[in-house]
Every structure is written in structure tokens, then in C-alpha cells.
Scaffold this motif. Structure first.
Motif, mmCIF file in Angstrom:
data_model
loop_
_atom_site.group_PDB
_atom_site.id
_atom_site.type_symbol
_atom_site.label_atom_id
_atom_site.label_comp_id
_atom_site.label_asym_id
_atom_site.label_seq_id
_atom_site.Cartn_x
_atom_site.Cartn_y
_atom_site.Cartn_z
ATOM 1 N N THR A 158 0.838 -1.209 0.000
ATOM 2 C CA THR A 158 0.000 0.000 0.000
ATOM 3 C C THR A 158 0.867 1.251 0.000
ATOM 4 N N ALA A 159 1.995 1.217 0.734
ATOM 5 C CA ALA A 159 2.880 2.387 0.763
ATOM 6 C C ALA A 159 3.508 2.651 -0.584
ATOM 7 N N LEU A 160 3.720 1.584 -1.383
ATOM 8 C CA LEU A 160 4.338 1.765 -2.692
ATOM 9 C C LEU A 160 3.403 2.433 -3.685
ATOM 10 N N PHE A 215 22.803 14.026 -2.786
ATOM 11 C CA PHE A 215 21.437 13.577 -2.520
ATOM 12 C C PHE A 215 21.346 13.153 -1.057
ATOM 13 N N VAL A 216 20.349 13.665 -0.363
ATOM 14 C CA VAL A 216 20.149 13.321 1.044
ATOM 15 C C VAL A 216 18.836 12.551 1.168
ATOM 16 N N ILE A 217 18.938 11.283 1.504
ATOM 17 C CA ILE A 217 17.750 10.427 1.691
ATOM 18 C C ILE A 217 17.618 10.155 3.185
ATOM 19 N N ASP A 218 16.524 10.627 3.780
ATOM 20 C CA ASP A 218 16.374 10.586 5.230
ATOM 21 C C ASP A 218 15.972 9.223 5.775
ATOM 22 N N SER A 219 15.285 8.406 5.000
ATOM 23 C CA SER A 219 14.842 7.098 5.489
ATOM 24 C C SER A 219 15.065 6.046 4.412
ATOM 25 N N ARG A 220 15.124 4.798 4.865
ATOM 26 C CA ARG A 220 15.438 3.706 3.953
ATOM 27 C C ARG A 220 14.312 3.544 2.929
ATOM 28 N N PRO A 221 14.648 3.543 1.628
ATOM 29 C CA PRO A 221 13.616 3.381 0.594
ATOM 30 C C PRO A 221 13.023 1.968 0.612
ATOM 31 N N VAL A 222 11.850 1.845 0.011
ATOM 32 C CA VAL A 222 11.183 0.546 -0.126
ATOM 33 C C VAL A 222 11.449 0.033 -1.532
ATOM 34 N N PRO A 257 14.124 -7.043 -14.564
ATOM 35 C CA PRO A 257 15.530 -7.296 -14.916
ATOM 36 C C PRO A 257 16.344 -8.032 -13.861
ATOM 37 N N GLY A 258 15.825 -8.275 -12.647
ATOM 38 C CA GLY A 258 16.573 -9.060 -11.680
ATOM 39 C C GLY A 258 17.351 -8.260 -10.662
ATOM 40 N N PHE A 259 17.082 -6.967 -10.516
ATOM 41 C CA PHE A 259 17.704 -6.176 -9.465
ATOM 42 C C PHE A 259 16.619 -5.346 -8.786
ATOM 43 N N SER A 260 16.941 -4.814 -7.587
ATOM 44 C CA SER A 260 15.947 -4.115 -6.767
ATOM 45 C C SER A 260 15.815 -2.668 -7.215
ATOM 46 N N ILE A 261 14.551 -2.185 -7.260
ATOM 47 C CA ILE A 261 14.267 -0.849 -7.766
ATOM 48 C C ILE A 261 13.364 -0.135 -6.757
ATOM 49 N N ALA A 262 13.609 1.149 -6.561
ATOM 50 C CA ALA A 262 12.760 1.973 -5.698
ATOM 51 C C ALA A 262 12.573 3.325 -6.358
ATOM 52 N N SER A 263 11.480 3.995 -5.960
ATOM 53 C CA SER A 263 11.227 5.345 -6.428
ATOM 54 C C SER A 263 11.266 6.263 -5.219
ATOM 55 N N VAL A 264 12.215 7.212 -5.211
ATOM 56 C CA VAL A 264 12.377 8.137 -4.093
ATOM 57 C C VAL A 264 12.040 9.534 -4.601
ATOM 58 N N GLY A 265 10.844 9.997 -4.253
ATOM 59 C CA GLY A 265 10.409 11.290 -4.777
ATOM 60 C C GLY A 265 10.283 11.209 -6.293
ATOM 61 N N LYS A 278 -0.818 -1.796 17.234
ATOM 62 C CA LYS A 278 0.529 -2.374 17.258
ATOM 63 C C LYS A 278 1.124 -2.410 15.865
ATOM 64 N N ILE A 279 0.297 -2.789 14.885
ATOM 65 C CA ILE A 279 0.759 -2.824 13.498
ATOM 66 C C ILE A 279 1.139 -1.425 13.035
ATOM 67 N N LEU A 280 0.291 -0.449 13.369
ATOM 68 C CA LEU A 280 0.572 0.933 12.978
ATOM 69 C C LEU A 280 1.861 1.435 13.621
ATOM 70 N N ASP A 281 2.053 1.107 14.940
ATOM 71 C CA ASP A 281 3.274 1.536 15.631
ATOM 72 C C ASP A 281 4.502 0.902 15.014
ATOM 73 N N GLU A 282 4.414 -0.390 14.688
ATOM 74 C CA GLU A 282 5.560 -1.066 14.086
ATOM 75 C C GLU A 282 5.869 -0.483 12.711
ATOM 76 N N GLN A 283 4.809 -0.142 11.964
ATOM 77 C CA GLN A 283 5.036 0.453 10.639
ATOM 78 C C GLN A 283 5.690 1.823 10.774
ATOM 79 N N ARG A 284 5.217 2.605 11.742
ATOM 80 C CA ARG A 284 5.830 3.925 11.948
ATOM 81 C C ARG A 284 7.280 3.784 12.398
ATOM 82 N N SER A 285 7.521 2.772 13.290
ATOM 83 C CA SER A 285 8.883 2.541 13.736
ATOM 84 C C SER A 285 9.778 2.140 12.588
ATOM 85 N N LYS A 286 9.225 1.334 11.707
ATOM 86 C CA LYS A 286 10.000 0.920 10.534
ATOM 87 C C LYS A 286 10.292 2.104 9.627
ATOM 88 N N GLU A 287 9.300 2.978 9.409
ATOM 89 C CA GLU A 287 9.508 4.156 8.581
ATOM 90 C C GLU A 287 10.531 5.102 9.202
#
Length: 279
Positions: free
Chosen positions: A12-14, A39-46, A53-61, A268-277
Motif C-alpha cells: 500500500t505504501a508503494l 542527494f540526502v535520503i532521510d529514510s530507507r527506501p522501499v 531485470p533481476g535487481f531491486s528498484i525503488a522510487s524516491v520522490g 501495534k501494526i501501525l506503531d511497528e510500521q511507523r517505527s519501521k519508517e
């Protein structure tokens, strides 16, 4: 179940396509005097990892980020940048120096693969959510069926108790009529015998007075017994009503407890998600 919910939350976040700048990770670009962007990325991308193609891709902004063989490649303004961490520092890399697996794909193909993988993950999350909803619906229907069965059984027991009470009352009435008839016959016989002589008649009068006294005593006793039975029936009705109220209260407490557990679990799920973010 917990793992599946995290999986759905990540999809859903993606969302689809390129998310807004604050949807995944914040990024800023600073141009130095030597035209080397930072480039300054404040949190780990998803990241998502399509089979092709076999490699990991993310969209940051509005930027594209690739993770491949413990290195990160960022595409911005028709240029590629390389770093050993998604936090930087970044250095410019020529397109022909990119790994072969990345170089073989155009940026539009890379974005298309990323978006298709996100759609697949979202479809899986929607299916999982639908299956979870169906399972909850079946559980609710089973619970309603059990409650209906319990109510039917309780009504059946109540009917049986009422029928037994009616049968006992009928038996008591029949016994009473038999006893009254027997007493009446004995009194008539005594009256006939006493009428044969004056002494017998006198004794009959005395017996009649005695019988009247006994009759009044019996009537008073019957009145007391009737009042006692009425009081007992009232107590039984009150006990039945109290049990029904307790049962309803227990069912309400149970629903409130289940709702509280569901709220705690969601929190609890929401807290864990926020902690992860935040991490």
C-alpha cells in the motif's frame, strides 16, 4: 498473519507509478560549486525486485534508485550516480560504466518493470485482504449460528420446565379433588349414622363444627401454599431474567474485549510500521 499484514502495508505504501516526494523517503539535492550533486535520503527506501531485470528498484520522490550487488545507483536529470549506501556520498558514473544488467535496460523499461511489480504486489495484498475478510465473515456467521442454537436450547429447556410445572399442578389438582370427594363421602356417611339417634345427631353437629374448623384451617393452609407457590414462581422468573441479563452482559463484554484486542492489534501494526519508517 502478522507477516502478511506487513506485506500488505508495504505494498500500500508503494502505490502505483511514482509516489509523491513524502510517500516513501525524503530526498533533497544540493548543487556544489563543482556541479557535484549531493542527494540526502532521510529514510530507507522501499525496494521491489522484479524477476526481470533481476535487481531491486525503488522510487524516491521524483528520482529512480537501484540496489544491485551491495551498491546503489541513482538516476537523476539524465545522469547516473553511484554510492555504497543509499545515504551517500554519491559520485557521477558514466552510463557505459554501469553493470551490464542495468546497462541492458533503458530507464523507461526499468520504471515499467518496477511499476508492474508494484501492481502485482498490490493485487496480492488485495487478495490477501479479501481472503481475511471472508474468514472473518465465516467466523461471524459461525458465532451467530452458535448463539442461535444456544437460544433455541434455552427456550426448549424453559418450555420443558413450564410443561413439568403444569403437569405437577394438574396432578395436585386431581389429588385435591379426590381427597375432597373422599372427605365429602365420609362426612355424608357420618351424618346419616348420627341422624339415627339424637346422640348420633349431636355428635354429628359437633363433628360438623369440627369439620368447619378443619376446613377453615385447610383453606388458610391452601392460601399460604398458594402464596408460597406464587412467591417461588416469581423468584424463578427473577432468576431466569437475571441469568439472561448476565448472559447478555457476558456477550457484550466479550464483544468489547474482541474489539479492544482488534484495536490493540491494529495499533501495534501501525506503531511497528511507523517505527519501521522512522528507522
Amino acid at each position: 498473519m502478522k507477516k502478511s499484514l506487513w506485506y500488505a502495508a508495504g505494498v500500500t505504501a508503494l502505490l502505483f507509478g511514482n509516489p509523491q516526494p513524502d510517500a516513501q523517503a525524503e530526498i533533497s539535492v544540493a548543487i556544489t560549486k563543482v556541479s557535484k550533486p549531493t542527494f540526502v535520503i532521510d529514510s530507507r527506501p522501499v525496494f521491489v525486485k522484479p524477476a526481470n531485470p533481476g535487481f531491486s528498484i525503488a522510487s524516491v520522490g521524483f528520482y529512480d534508485l537501484i540496489s544491485y550487488e551491495n551498491r546503489y545507483y541513482l538516476y537523476y536529470n539524465n545522469a547516473w550516480y553511484l554510492s555504497s549506501s543509499y545515504r551517500g556520498p554519491w559520485s557521477v558514473i558514466r552510463a557505459d560504466m554501469l553493470p551490464l544488467k542495468i546497462r541492458k535496460q533503458s530507464i523507461s523499461e526499468i520504471r515499467s518493470s518496477r511499476d508492474n511489480e508494484i501492481r502485482k504486489l498490490k493485487n496480492r495484498a488485495d487478495l490477501l485482504k479479501q481472503q481475511t475478510g471472508l474468514k472473518k465473515q465465516r467466523t461471524l456467521e459461525q458465532k451467530q449460528s452458535d448463539e442461535s442454537y444456544r437460544r433455541t436450547l434455552m427456550e426448549q429447556r424453559t418450555d420443558e420446565n413450564t410443561q413439568r410445572s403444569l403437569d405437577e399442578k394438574r396432578t395436585d389438582a386431581t389429588t385435591k379433588r379426590t381427597l375432597d370427594q373422599q372427605r365429602s363421602d365420609e362426612t355424608t356417611k357420618r351424618t346419616l349414622d348420627e341422624k339415627r339417634t339424637d346422640e348420633t345427631y349431636k355428635r354429628n353437629l359437633q363433628q360438623q363444627r369440627s369439620d368447619d374448623t378443619i376446613k377453615r384451617a385447610l383453606e388458610e393452609k391452601r392460601t399460604d401454599e398458594s402464596s408460597k407457590r406464587t412467591l417461588e414462581e416469581k423468584r424463578i422468573d427473577e432468576n431466569i431474567q437475571r441469568k439472561l441479563d448476565e448472559q447478555r452482559s457476558d456477550e457484550t463484554d466479550k464483544r468489547n474485549l474482541e474489539q479492544q484486542r482488534t484495536d490493540q492489534y491494529n495499533q501495534k501494526i501501525l506503531d511497528e510500521q511507523r517505527s519501521k519508517e522512522n528507522n
